[in-house]
Design a protein around this motif. Structure first.
Motif, PDB file in Angstrom:
ATOM      1  N   GLY A  12       8.359   3.555 -10.756  1.00 11.26           N
ATOM      2  CA  GLY A  12       9.383   4.341 -10.087  1.00 11.26           C
ATOM      3  C   GLY A  12       9.879   3.616  -8.856  1.00 11.26           C
ATOM      4  N   GLU A  13      10.669   4.301  -8.035  1.00 10.32           N
ATOM      5  CA  GLU A  13      11.176   3.698  -6.807  1.00 10.32           C
ATOM      6  C   GLU A  13      10.076   3.507  -5.775  1.00 10.32           C
ATOM      7  N   LEU A  14       9.175   4.498  -5.679  1.00 12.78           N
ATOM      8  CA  LEU A  14       8.143   4.483  -4.645  1.00 12.78           C
ATOM      9  C   LEU A  14       6.762   4.088  -5.152  1.00 12.78           C
ATOM     10  N   VAL A  15       6.490   4.402  -6.422  1.00 12.97           N
ATOM     11  CA  VAL A  15       5.145   4.189  -6.949  1.00 12.97           C
ATOM     12  C   VAL A  15       5.159   3.507  -8.305  1.00 12.97           C
ATOM     13  N   VAL A  16       4.016   2.920  -8.629  1.00 15.66           N
ATOM     14  CA  VAL A  16       3.716   2.431  -9.968  1.00 15.66           C
ATOM     15  C   VAL A  16       2.493   3.207 -10.427  1.00 15.66           C
ATOM     16  N   LEU A  66      -5.287  11.083 -20.138  1.00 12.16           N
ATOM     17  CA  LEU A  66      -4.584   9.941 -19.565  1.00 12.16           C
ATOM     18  C   LEU A  66      -4.827   9.933 -18.061  1.00 12.16           C
ATOM     19  N   ASP A  67      -5.537   8.916 -17.584  1.00 12.37           N
ATOM     20  CA  ASP A  67      -5.831   8.742 -16.162  1.00 12.37           C
ATOM     21  C   ASP A  67      -5.106   7.483 -15.679  1.00 12.37           C
ATOM     22  N   LEU A  68      -4.221   7.635 -14.723  1.00 10.61           N
ATOM     23  CA  LEU A  68      -3.488   6.499 -14.159  1.00 10.61           C
ATOM     24  C   LEU A  68      -3.642   6.497 -12.647  1.00 10.61           C
ATOM     25  N   VAL A  69      -3.755   5.315 -12.064  1.00 13.15           N
ATOM     26  CA  VAL A  69      -3.786   5.232 -10.608  1.00 13.15           C
ATOM     27  C   VAL A  69      -2.356   5.217 -10.082  1.00 13.15           C
ATOM     28  N   VAL A  70      -2.220   5.693  -8.850  1.00 15.20           N
ATOM     29  CA  VAL A  70      -0.937   5.707  -8.154  1.00 15.20           C
ATOM     30  C   VAL A  70      -0.953   4.569  -7.151  1.00 15.20           C
ATOM     31  N   ILE A  71      -0.011   3.651  -7.303  1.00 13.76           N
ATOM     32  CA  ILE A  71       0.092   2.505  -6.401  1.00 13.76           C
ATOM     33  C   ILE A  71       1.352   2.656  -5.557  1.00 13.76           C
ATOM     34  N   GLN A  77      -0.968  -0.872  -2.638  1.00 19.14           N
ATOM     35  CA  GLN A  77      -2.324  -0.325  -2.574  1.00 19.14           C
ATOM     36  C   GLN A  77      -2.455   0.915  -3.458  1.00 19.14           C
ATOM     37  N   VAL A  78      -3.631   1.077  -4.054  1.00 21.48           N
ATOM     38  CA  VAL A  78      -3.945   2.297  -4.801  1.00 21.48           C
ATOM     39  C   VAL A  78      -4.137   3.418  -3.788  1.00 21.48           C
ATOM     40  N   VAL A  79      -3.365   4.502  -3.950  1.00 27.05           N
ATOM     41  CA  VAL A  79      -3.450   5.629  -3.011  1.00 27.05           C
ATOM     42  C   VAL A  79      -3.916   6.917  -3.682  1.00 27.05           C
ATOM     43  N   LEU A 109       5.346  10.040  -2.302  1.00 22.93           N
ATOM     44  CA  LEU A 109       4.692   9.317  -3.390  1.00 22.93           C
ATOM     45  C   LEU A 109       4.130  10.281  -4.434  1.00 22.93           C
ATOM     46  N   GLY A 110       3.484  11.348  -3.980  1.00 18.75           N
ATOM     47  CA  GLY A 110       2.921  12.332  -4.899  1.00 18.75           C
ATOM     48  C   GLY A 110       3.988  13.042  -5.709  1.00 18.75           C
ATOM     49  N   SER A 111       5.106  13.357  -5.061  1.00 10.46           N
ATOM     50  CA  SER A 111       6.202  14.031  -5.771  1.00 10.46           C
ATOM     51  C   SER A 111       6.768  13.135  -6.866  1.00 10.46           C
ATOM     52  N   GLU A 112       6.995  11.864  -6.538  1.00  7.12           N
ATOM     53  CA  GLU A 112       7.526  10.955  -7.549  1.00  7.12           C
ATOM     54  C   GLU A 112       6.512  10.741  -8.673  1.00  7.12           C
TER      55      GLU A 112
END
Length: 184
Positions: A12-16, A66-71, A77-79, A109-112
């Motif tokens: 996305g724009e803010l996160v991977v 499905l478990d994905l990290v938010v970067i 950084q993983v957040v 970041l959480g919203s996206e």
């Protein structure tokens, strides 16, 4: 056909959002052990380091979730993490949860990440319903979920005992028929 065995990377724009692996342990451990995050997730007790490391290492092998990290794209950084779990294939539904540590809070970041994983679940996996629970003392999260398309369904009264007090859990869901993919 829902396929939780495939673990995508979503940008996305803010996160991977990418598959979790053993190398994510330190960042996730720090996020999960933040006192406010523990309260918002209703996490009681501690998990051993060995068990937590094993958890991170094995998420990519799970076929029913499905478990994905938010970067954070700004810092790389993983957040936090996003999860689709409690899959019910007969009813094309699952649950959603998200955890964003202090390093990723207050910047959207959480919203996206929520919009991205819900969009993936509905548009790519063919889910009909995605639900979640959020504690009543977290109105900020409730508003974020509403912005992502979730609707309030009801309340589980006194679902969490925290610091000697009972708290309600608000149940919310989004249906494929209500999903608006253009909102990001």
């Amino acid at each position: 056909m829902t396929d939780f065995a495939y673990k995508p990377t979503l940008t996305g724009e803010l996160v991977v959002l990418r598959p979790m692996d053993a190398g994510d342990y330190e960042a996730l451990f720090a996020a999960m052990n933040d006192p406010e995050v523990m309260r918002f997730t209703g996490s009681h007790g501690e998990i051993s380091e060995e068990r937590a490391r094993e958890w991170c290492r094995t998420r990519k092998d799970q076929t029913d979730r499905l478990d994905l990290v938010v970067i954070d794209r700004q810092t790389d950084q993983v957040v936090g993490e996003v999860v689709l779990n409690q899959w019910d294939p007969d009813n094309q539904s699952c649950s959603f949860r998200i955890l964003i540590g202090p390093a990723g809070q207050g910047r959207g970041l959480g919203s996206e990440a929520t919009r991205m994983i819900v969009g993936y679940g509905i548009e790519q996996l063919g889910l009909h319903r995605i639900s979640l629970g959020v504690f009543a003392f977290n109105p900020r999260a409730q508003r974020a979920y509403e912005k992502a398309g979730f609707k309030r369904e009801g309340v589980l009264r006194d679902a969490l005992r925290w610091d000697g007090e009972w708290h309600d859990e608000v149940v919310m869901s989004v249906l494929a028929t209500e999903w608006i993919p253009s909102e990001v």
